[in-house]
Enzyme design. Sequence first.
Site, mmCIF file in Angstrom:
data_model
loop_
_atom_site.group_PDB
_atom_site.id
_atom_site.type_symbol
_atom_site.label_atom_id
_atom_site.label_comp_id
_atom_site.label_asym_id
_atom_site.label_seq_id
_atom_site.Cartn_x
_atom_site.Cartn_y
_atom_site.Cartn_z
ATOM 1 C CG ASN A 137 -8.397 29.592 -41.833
ATOM 2 O OD1 ASN A 137 -8.803 28.316 -41.759
ATOM 3 N ND2 ASN A 137 -7.009 29.969 -41.875
ATOM 4 C CG HIS B 23 -3.177 31.017 -38.412
ATOM 5 N ND1 HIS B 23 -2.616 30.158 -39.230
ATOM 6 C CD2 HIS B 23 -2.280 31.590 -37.866
ATOM 7 C CE1 HIS B 23 -1.328 29.948 -39.099
ATOM 8 N NE2 HIS B 23 -1.195 30.944 -38.473
ATOM 9 N NE ARG C 231 -3.743 16.405 -48.987
ATOM 10 C CZ ARG C 231 -3.439 15.531 -48.527
ATOM 11 N NH1 ARG C 231 -4.337 14.508 -48.427
ATOM 12 N NH2 ARG C 231 -2.229 15.096 -48.116
ATOM 13 C CG ASP D 85 -2.873 31.799 -42.687
ATOM 14 O OD1 ASP D 85 -4.052 31.461 -42.789
ATOM 15 O OD2 ASP D 85 -1.874 31.153 -42.359
ATOM 16 N N GLY E 55 -10.488 17.624 -35.728
ATOM 17 C CA GLY E 55 -11.980 18.102 -35.919
ATOM 18 C C GLY E 55 -12.316 18.375 -34.531
ATOM 19 C CB THR E 56 -10.973 19.425 -31.067
ATOM 20 O OG1 THR E 56 -10.157 20.398 -31.459
ATOM 21 C CG2 THR E 56 -10.179 18.172 -30.964
ATOM 22 C CG ASN E 57 -11.691 24.578 -33.751
ATOM 23 O OD1 ASN E 57 -11.698 25.443 -33.038
ATOM 24 N ND2 ASN E 57 -10.267 24.136 -33.941
HETATM 25 C C1 GRF Z 1 -6.372 24.467 -35.200
HETATM 26 O O1 GRF Z 1 -5.372 24.758 -34.460
HETATM 27 C C2 GRF Z 1 -6.746 25.584 -36.248
HETATM 28 O O2 GRF Z 1 -6.367 26.817 -35.600
HETATM 29 C C3 GRF Z 1 -6.003 25.069 -37.445
HETATM 30 O O3 GRF Z 1 -6.055 23.808 -37.445
HETATM 31 C C4 GRF Z 1 -6.261 23.296 -36.289
HETATM 32 C C5 GRF Z 1 -7.476 22.532 -36.181
HETATM 33 O O4 GRF Z 1 -7.811 21.862 -35.209
HETATM 34 N N1 GRF Z 1 -6.385 25.881 -38.806
HETATM 35 P P1 GRF Z 1 -9.026 20.545 -34.950
HETATM 36 O O5 GRF Z 1 -8.925 19.759 -36.070
HETATM 37 O O6 GRF Z 1 -10.198 21.524 -34.963
HETATM 38 O O7 GRF Z 1 -8.774 19.914 -33.596
#
Ligand code: GRF
Length: 201
Positions: free
Chosen positions: A103, A105, A58, A146, A12-14
């Site tokens: 999404n 990717h 899931r 994708d 979950g860093t994003n």
């Molecule tokens: C990222 O590399 C994203 O592109 C992919 O999954 C990863 C998630 O990273 N879909 P994080 O959990 O947000 O750190």
Amino acid sequence: MFRIGVLVSGSGTNLQYIIDTIKQNKLDIKIEKVISDREAYALERAKKANIKTILVDRKIYKNKLSDKILEELGEDLDLIVLAGFLSILRGRILEVYKNRIINIHPSLIPSFCGEGMYGLKVHQAALDYGVKVSGCTVHIVDSGTDTGPIILQKTVPVYAEDTAETLQERIHQQEYIALEETIRLFAENRIKIEERKVYIK
Ligand code: GRF
């Protein structure tokens, strides 16, 4: 207020970056719910930020996973963000939220993507092929893996001494920026989609 739901499966860093960006008043949106399809550290991050979290396992919901997620999300959010979400969405959710699910990717689609291409495998494939640039892609989610219309891409150089881990980290930094930019474009109503092309107004 522009309201989003975030789907996660991992660290979950994003998600954290979006949370921090909102806190810093750089993004005028609200994360209503974070849903995970498995136990994931991303849920802890959301809880710490006082965001409602839901686990839709899931392994329990199997082929009803997408419908259960839709039920939990409700049908009135402005955008659904897949930020490291590993299950494939199917069925009604794709109609209800048509052109409103995105999404991220970690490659330049259409390279190194599709079923089974996630995590370090993506970066290892890029290194094995010997590409000199890689990057990330934010795209609309459709019924394929994708395959949806591309919204934006960011590139990074690939160095001879790179490992899958170092390349992943370089790309991760660009993912944060790409996701922030895309969410802002949606919130400002600047995304127009015709046929399978995305136009930024
Ligand atoms: C990222 O590399 C994203 O592109 C992919 O999954 C990863 C998630 O990273 N879909 P994080 O959990 O947000 O750190």
